[in-house]
Design an enzyme around this catalytic site. Structure first.
Site, PDB file in Angstrom:
ATOM      1  N   LYS A  94       1.069   4.202   6.945  1.00 48.95           N
ATOM      2  CA  LYS A  94       0.527   5.127   5.944  1.00 48.95           C
ATOM      3  C   LYS A  94       1.194   6.490   6.089  1.00 48.95           C
ATOM      4  CE  LYS A  94      -2.766   2.130   4.873  1.00 48.95           C
ATOM      5  NZ  LYS A  94      -2.498   1.208   3.805  1.00 48.95           N
TER       6      LYS A  94
ATOM      7  N   SER B 149       0.801  -1.230   0.000  1.00 46.31           N
ATOM      8  CA  SER B 149       0.000   0.000   0.000  1.00 46.31           C
ATOM      9  C   SER B 149       0.832   1.278   0.000  1.00 46.31           C
ATOM     10  CB  SER B 149      -0.955   0.025   1.194  1.00 46.31           C
ATOM     11  OG  SER B 149      -0.241   0.189   2.397  1.00 46.31           O
TER      12      SER B 149
END
Length: 193
Positions: free
Chosen positions: A97, A54
């Site tokens: 993230k 991701s």
């Protein structure tokens, strides 16, 4: 042996005996090496490896990274930091993230760009990524206001990232630390921006 041959007695004070006994007990019940290791792991630096892609291309699937766990003890996370945090919907899992916005700010994704408080984010690590409008918190034409004490995060591989667009916000207390380096594989090792 020296004392026996010379008929000398050993003079050990009560305080020294107590310290000696305390030292022996400490080493018997507490392994100092694991104590120091646990302290460093919990409070200073920790290594992670994430099976997700991701954050590609910045962090590739399987990269081993170092996280500064003391980074936010004296300062607040900043826009653009890559953070490791406990997943808000299952605190037994850790996610990785990029922080986009903090409490009190608004976020909107327009034409692949991120706008915070109605201004295009100019930081290259965010601006040079195309973000897709997905999920309840990333719909086109919808501004999201981040609640106080929480942050909004996005993955750089936007098409394949399960992030704040889908599940909302990360409580500040769930942030474990700031990613600062890839240490393996060696050909990719170095600081992270």
């Amino acid at each position: 042996r020296y004392n026996q041959m010379n008929n000398l007695t050993r003079n050990v004070s009560g305080r020294k005996r107590i310290l000696l006994i305390a030292g022996v007990l400490f080493f018997y019940f507490f392994n100092p090496q694991s104590f120091v290791s646990n302290y460093l792991h919990t409070n200073v630096v920790q290594s992670f490896s994430f099976p997700s892609g991701s954050m590609e291309p910045t962090i590739m699937k399987g990269d081993r990274i170092l996280v500064d766990k003391a980074a936010y003890k004296t300062s607040e996370p900043e826009r653009g930091d890559i953070i490791v945090f406990l997943y808000p919907q299952d605190s037994t899992r850790t996610f990785l993230k990029r922080l986009i916005a903090s409490g009190g700010e608004t976020v909107e994704i327009k034409n692949g760009d991120v706008y915070v408080n109605d201004e295009l984010v100019q930081r290259s690590s965010i601006k040079n990524i195309h973000y897709y409008n997905r999920g309840d918190y990333g719909q086109a034409g919808k501004k999201i206001t981040i609640p106080e004490g929480q942050v909004y995060v996005l993955g750089e591989n936007s098409a394949a990232s399960h992030d704040s667009r889908y599940w909302g916000f990360v409580p500040r207390e769930h942030i474990l630390g700031k990613v600062f380096k890839i240490y393996y594989p060696f050909d990719r090792s170095g600081p992270i921006q």
